[in-house]
Design a protein around this motif. Structure first.
Motif, PDB file in Angstrom:
ATOM      1  N   SER A  34       0.825  -1.209   0.000  1.00 21.04           N
ATOM      2  CA  SER A  34       0.000   0.000   0.000  1.00 21.04           C
ATOM      3  C   SER A  34       0.860   1.261   0.000  1.00 21.04           C
ATOM      4  O   SER A  34       0.523   2.252  -0.643  1.00 21.04           O
ATOM      5  CB  SER A  34      -0.968   0.005   1.177  1.00 21.04           C
ATOM      6  N   CYS A  35       1.989   1.217   0.690  1.00 22.37           N
ATOM      7  CA  CYS A  35       2.889   2.376   0.716  1.00 22.37           C
ATOM      8  C   CYS A  35       3.467   2.624  -0.668  1.00 22.37           C
ATOM      9  O   CYS A  35       3.388   3.733  -1.196  1.00 22.37           O
ATOM     10  CB  CYS A  35       3.999   2.142   1.736  1.00 22.37           C
ATOM     11  N   LEU A  36       4.019   1.605  -1.263  1.00 20.80           N
ATOM     12  CA  LEU A  36       4.612   1.774  -2.584  1.00 20.80           C
ATOM     13  C   LEU A  36       3.547   2.133  -3.608  1.00 20.80           C
ATOM     14  O   LEU A  36       3.754   2.994  -4.468  1.00 20.80           O
ATOM     15  CB  LEU A  36       5.355   0.503  -2.994  1.00 20.80           C
ATOM     16  N   GLY A  37       2.375   1.499  -3.512  1.00 19.17           N
ATOM     17  CA  GLY A  37       1.289   1.789  -4.448  1.00 19.17           C
ATOM     18  C   GLY A  37       0.802   3.223  -4.365  1.00 19.17           C
ATOM     19  O   GLY A  37       0.388   3.810  -5.370  1.00 19.17           O
ATOM     20  N   THR A  38       0.868   3.801  -3.188  1.00 19.64           N
ATOM     21  CA  THR A  38       0.439   5.194  -3.006  1.00 19.64           C
ATOM     22  C   THR A  38       1.310   6.156  -3.805  1.00 19.64           C
ATOM     23  O   THR A  38       0.828   7.158  -4.325  1.00 19.64           O
ATOM     24  CB  THR A  38       0.481   5.567  -1.512  1.00 19.64           C
ATOM     25  N   PHE A  39       2.583   5.829  -3.954  1.00 21.35           N
ATOM     26  CA  PHE A  39       3.519   6.752  -4.585  1.00 21.35           C
ATOM     27  C   PHE A  39       3.984   6.313  -5.978  1.00 21.35           C
ATOM     28  O   PHE A  39       4.691   7.053  -6.646  1.00 21.35           O
ATOM     29  CB  PHE A  39       4.740   6.939  -3.687  1.00 21.35           C
ATOM     30  N   ALA A  40       3.577   5.139  -6.432  1.00 19.33           N
ATOM     31  CA  ALA A  40       4.106   4.601  -7.688  1.00 19.33           C
ATOM     32  C   ALA A  40       3.376   5.092  -8.926  1.00 19.33           C
ATOM     33  O   ALA A  40       3.887   4.951 -10.033  1.00 19.33           O
ATOM     34  CB  ALA A  40       4.077   3.073  -7.657  1.00 19.33           C
ATOM     35  N   ASN A  41       2.177   5.629  -8.788  1.00 21.02           N
ATOM     36  CA  ASN A  41       1.398   6.128  -9.923  1.00 21.02           C
ATOM     37  C   ASN A  41       1.186   5.077 -11.007  1.00 21.02           C
ATOM     38  O   ASN A  41       1.071   5.404 -12.180  1.00 21.02           O
ATOM     39  CB  ASN A  41       2.039   7.380 -10.522  1.00 21.02           C
ATOM     40  N   ALA A  45       8.420   2.236 -13.509  1.00 23.31           N
ATOM     41  CA  ALA A  45       9.470   3.245 -13.351  1.00 23.31           C
ATOM     42  C   ALA A  45       9.175   4.140 -12.154  1.00 23.31           C
ATOM     43  O   ALA A  45      10.068   4.420 -11.348  1.00 23.31           O
ATOM     44  CB  ALA A  45       9.608   4.078 -14.621  1.00 23.31           C
ATOM     45  N   ASP A  46       7.920   4.582 -12.019  1.00 20.47           N
ATOM     46  CA  ASP A  46       7.547   5.409 -10.871  1.00 20.47           C
ATOM     47  C   ASP A  46       7.706   4.627  -9.570  1.00 20.47           C
ATOM     48  O   ASP A  46       8.097   5.179  -8.545  1.00 20.47           O
ATOM     49  CB  ASP A  46       6.105   5.897 -10.996  1.00 20.47           C
ATOM     50  N   GLY A  47       7.404   3.328  -9.613  1.00 24.39           N
ATOM     51  CA  GLY A  47       7.560   2.489  -8.430  1.00 24.39           C
ATOM     52  C   GLY A  47       9.012   2.376  -8.002  1.00 24.39           C
ATOM     53  O   GLY A  47       9.322   2.445  -6.820  1.00 24.39           O
ATOM     54  N   LEU A  48       9.908   2.216  -8.961  1.00 23.32           N
ATOM     55  CA  LEU A  48      11.334   2.127  -8.640  1.00 23.32           C
ATOM     56  C   LEU A  48      11.864   3.444  -8.089  1.00 23.32           C
ATOM     57  O   LEU A  48      12.653   3.463  -7.133  1.00 23.32           O
ATOM     58  CB  LEU A  48      12.136   1.708  -9.875  1.00 23.32           C
ATOM     59  N   ILE A  49      11.417   4.540  -8.674  1.00 23.92           N
ATOM     60  CA  ILE A  49      11.837   5.863  -8.186  1.00 23.92           C
ATOM     61  C   ILE A  49      11.307   6.092  -6.776  1.00 23.92           C
ATOM     62  O   ILE A  49      12.044   6.528  -5.886  1.00 23.92           O
ATOM     63  CB  ILE A  49      11.369   6.971  -9.149  1.00 23.92           C
ATOM     64  N   LEU A  54      11.940   6.592  -0.972  1.00 19.96           N
ATOM     65  CA  LEU A  54      11.497   6.210   0.372  1.00 19.96           C
ATOM     66  C   LEU A  54      12.667   5.688   1.200  1.00 19.96           C
ATOM     67  O   LEU A  54      12.820   6.043   2.374  1.00 19.96           O
ATOM     68  CB  LEU A  54      10.396   5.151   0.292  1.00 19.96           C
ATOM     69  N   MET A  55      13.486   4.847   0.587  1.00 17.82           N
ATOM     70  CA  MET A  55      14.648   4.319   1.305  1.00 17.82           C
ATOM     71  C   MET A  55      15.620   5.440   1.656  1.00 17.82           C
ATOM     72  O   MET A  55      16.170   5.471   2.760  1.00 17.82           O
ATOM     73  CB  MET A  55      15.320   3.234   0.471  1.00 17.82           C
ATOM     74  N   ALA A  56      15.816   6.384   0.750  1.00 15.11           N
ATOM     75  CA  ALA A  56      16.707   7.510   1.025  1.00 15.11           C
ATOM     76  C   ALA A  56      16.162   8.366   2.168  1.00 15.11           C
ATOM     77  O   ALA A  56      16.921   8.820   3.028  1.00 15.11           O
ATOM     78  CB  ALA A  56      16.897   8.353  -0.236  1.00 15.11           C
ATOM     79  N   ALA A  57      14.855   8.566   2.197  1.00 15.30           N
ATOM     80  CA  ALA A  57      14.251   9.362   3.273  1.00 15.30           C
ATOM     81  C   ALA A  57      14.414   8.663   4.624  1.00 15.30           C
ATOM     82  O   ALA A  57      14.694   9.320   5.632  1.00 15.30           O
ATOM     83  CB  ALA A  57      12.775   9.610   2.973  1.00 15.30           C
ATOM     84  N   ALA A  58      14.247   7.354   4.663  1.00 19.70           N
ATOM     85  CA  ALA A  58      14.446   6.615   5.919  1.00 19.70           C
ATOM     86  C   ALA A  58      15.902   6.713   6.358  1.00 19.70           C
ATOM     87  O   ALA A  58      16.195   6.843   7.550  1.00 19.70           O
ATOM     88  CB  ALA A  58      14.034   5.152   5.747  1.00 19.70           C
TER      89      ALA A  58
END
Length: 119
Positions: A34-41, A45-49, A54-58
């Motif tokens: 659900s987290c990845l789906g919220t931001f993957a559009n 490609a959007d999912g990988l970005i 997300l990992m960089a922010a953590a």
């Protein structure tokens, strides 16, 4: 010399930082669907970005004094949403909880990045 609670917590905090920073090769890093789906559009490609961001922010998370004891959880804002992360401790086979999270030789860390509804 006996291990004190403070030195044990400091050891766990260091190991958790290694996990969060991607330096622990035995750790697992998960982002909930659900987290990845919220931001993957909807695109791979959007999912990988989104995953990389997300990992960089953590990894950049700055712990407040109140939650800095073992640094096993936190939250950050990402694209207008609050995202949470949590580190759990398992045995090496990922079957049970670790008996000693301060011992990297018997513990596999699992970092999960999630949204509130995943908690």
């Amino acid at each position: 010399m006996p291990v004190t609670a403070t030195s044990r917590d400091e050891t766990i905090a260091i190991l958790n930082d290694r996990c969060r920073l991607g330096l622990d090769r035995t750790a697992r890093i998960l982002i909930t669907r659900s987290c990845l789906g919220t931001f993957a559009n909807g695109s791979m490609a959007d999912g990988l970005i989104a995953q990389a961001q997300l990992m960089a922010a953590a990894r950049r998370h700055d712990f407040a004094e109140a939650d800095a004891m073992v640094r096993d959880r936190g939250q950050f804002e990402f694209r207008g949403a609050t995202v949470f992360f949590k580190i759990d401790y398992y045995d090496l086979a990922l079957d049970y909880g670790s008996e000693n999270p301060a011992d990297a030789g018997v513990t596999t860390r699992v970092l999960t990045i999630m949204l509130r509804e995943d908690l």
